[in-house]
Design an enzyme around this catalytic site. Structure first.
Site, PDB file in Angstrom:
ATOM      1  CE  LYS A  66      -4.065   1.810   2.490  1.00  0.00           C
ATOM      2  NZ  LYS A  66      -5.040   1.549   3.573  1.00  0.00           N
ATOM      3  CB  SER A 141      -8.337   3.382   2.420  1.00  0.00           C
ATOM      4  OG  SER A 141      -7.521   2.816   3.438  1.00  0.00           O
ATOM      5  CB  SER A 165      -8.573   0.431   5.318  1.00  0.00           C
ATOM      6  OG  SER A 165      -9.274   1.630   5.165  1.00  0.00           O
TER       7      SER A 165
END
Ligand code: GLN
Length: 471
Positions: A66, A141, A165
């Site tokens: 990420k 996310s 997330s």
């Protein structure tokens, strides 16, 4: 890596480097899972380790990381225009551990800006598409990390989970996503959103790969004073052990707002467990109802303080961009660069957070929310006196359409209603793909345990995963 590919590399028929180039050349750009790809992978050591049976724990496993986790020499944008030129100056502890264990970082994955969002629509680098249906959001996310695994572009990925997330996108895309106990994985090198809730965790196509990655990245780290060691759980679990569990079903997680198919699939699975002899017990987590409200006070408060560093003195826009902004003085610098560099959702949260922390409101909002957070945790503690494991749907809904919720922040926020309580309580939770809806969209199951029992939860999940017919 698929078994046949591994065999070919071992036997010298394929070079690991060729395998990696092939992956990088065939990234599906439509899905937009990656913000950048790693073009500088040293493949020779891995090739030789595989050939000479010297494999480390993650040898040759490909990773999507990420883009809020620092990798030395590669961009770390956190999905924001504010950091579009920022390059990681050191490896996050998790990245260092992955590299040492032979893992290969193929790229940095797309995400909602500063990890704020549930649909990946707030990224400065464009939306990520759900590999199951390109018209649907992947969740957020960590949408890029999850999509990279769901579309088989990476073997595994790292995400961060502050309110859901990792688990919510894993549920939307049909992969396994694990949120560890708060502190079980070092946050050193993670771009902070809400430091008292943020946790890094693994995403994979099966529990066993998640476990492998977790065992490498977990543990106390001198660079993160909130990090802890989680208990070693030696014994593997089998179906007979699982049958002896008492599984709690919180009644507040099966209410009217939950999608019909989601409820049906989760209930069918509960029946299946029951018929196998697992003891199912209805429990109550009454304060979970306040989790979203509580989160939207504590989180913006921490966001407003964590994001103060993006003032263009410490971090921020490039000099050439500054010229365009026509900055005349210091006040201008703050206003214009923060105004230009942050997206709407980030600004909304900074404003909210600054408000709840301001004199006169602090006790009314922030202190109160901290008290409610304690009550949410107490609910779980009480429940775990009676049950070993808690089972819920991961999300009230399946993947939704682009644009469906981003005009109405509250409806977007509700996507995390079943995941945020575990962050507030600091306890481990995992999403397992459970079923597909009639229109082919994944539905997820969430399993939750007491803090520090991460390793046990993963072992139990491996058994439960085998009881599910996900296709
Ligand atoms: N949907 C949550 C939010 O927008 C997700 C946060 C997270 O877990 N990073 O805040």
């Amino acid at each position: 890596m698929k078994q046949e590919i591994y065999k070919k590399i071992k036997e010298g028929e394929l070079k690991y480097g060729e395998y990696i180039s092939n992956i990088l050349n065939n990234i599906n750009k439509d899905i937009n899972a990656f913000i950048s790809l790693n073009k500088n992978i040293n493949t020779e050591e891995i090739d030789s380790n595989i050939k000479n049976n010297k494999e480390r724990d993650l040898e040759g496993l490909t990773f999507g990381i990420k883009d809020n986790i620092l990798v030395k020499g590669i961009n770390a944008t956190a999905g924001s225009k504010m950091l579009k030129e920022y390059i990681g100056v050191y490896d996050a502890t998790v990245v260092k551990k992955i590299k040492e264990a032979g893992g290969v970082i193929i790229g940095k994955t797309n995400m909602d800006e500063f990890a704020m969002g549930s649909s990946n629509e707030t990224s400065y680098f464009g939306v990520v598409k759900n590999p199951n249906n390109l018209n649907k959001v992947p969740g957020g996310s960590s949408g890029g990390s999850v999509a990279s695994v769901a579309a088989s572009m990476a073997d595994v990925a790292l995400g961060s989970d502050t309110a859901g997330s990792i688990r919510q996108p894993a549920s939307f895309c049909g992969v396994v996503g694990f949120k560890p106990t708060y502190g079980a994985v070092s946050r050193f090198g993670l771009i902070s959103m809400c430091s008292s809730l943020d946790v890094i965790g693994p995403i994979a196509n099966n529990v066993s790969d998640c476990e492998k990655v977790f065992n490498v990245i977990a543990g106390k780290d001198d660079y993160d004073s909130t990090s802890i060691d989680v208990l070693e759980e030696g014994k593997e679990w089998n179906i007979e052990d699982v049958k002896k569990l008492v599984v709690g079903i919180p009644k507040e997680y099966f209410v009217d707002g939950v999608d019909k198919e989601v409820k049906e699939e989760v209930n069918n699975f509960i029946e299946k467990l029951k018929s196998m002899g697992v003891k199912i017990k209805e429990i109550s987590l009454p304060y979970s109802e306040y989790a979203i409200a509580c989160y939207y006070i504590i989180m913006p408060a921490e966001v407003s303080s964590n994001l103060a560093r993006y003032d263009n003195v410490r971090y921020g826009t490039k000099i050439s961009d500054l010229k365009e902004l026509d900055i005349k003085n210091l006040r201008d610098l703050y206003f214009k660069t923060r105004g230009d560099g942050f997206g709407t959702e980030v600004k909304r949260r900074i404003l909210l957070g600054t408000y709840v922390l301001s004199k006169g409101f602090y006790d009314q909002y922030y202190t109160k929310a901290q008290k409610v957070r304690r009550l949410i945790k107490d609910d779980f503690d009480k429940a775990f006196n009676e049950v070993d494991l808690i089972l819920t749907p991961t999300c009230p809904d399946k993947a939704f359409n682009f644009g469906e919720k981003n005009k109405d922040p509250i409806s977007m926020y509700l996507s995390d209603v079943f995941t945020v309580p575990m962050n507030l309580a600091g306890i481990p939770a995992i999403n397992l793909p459970l079923a597909k809806s009639k229109d082919g969209l994944p539905i997820g199951l969430q399993l939750v345990m007491q803090e520090k029992l991460d390793k046990r939860l993963l072992k139990i999940s491996k058994v439960i995963e085998n009881l599910i017919n996900y296709n």
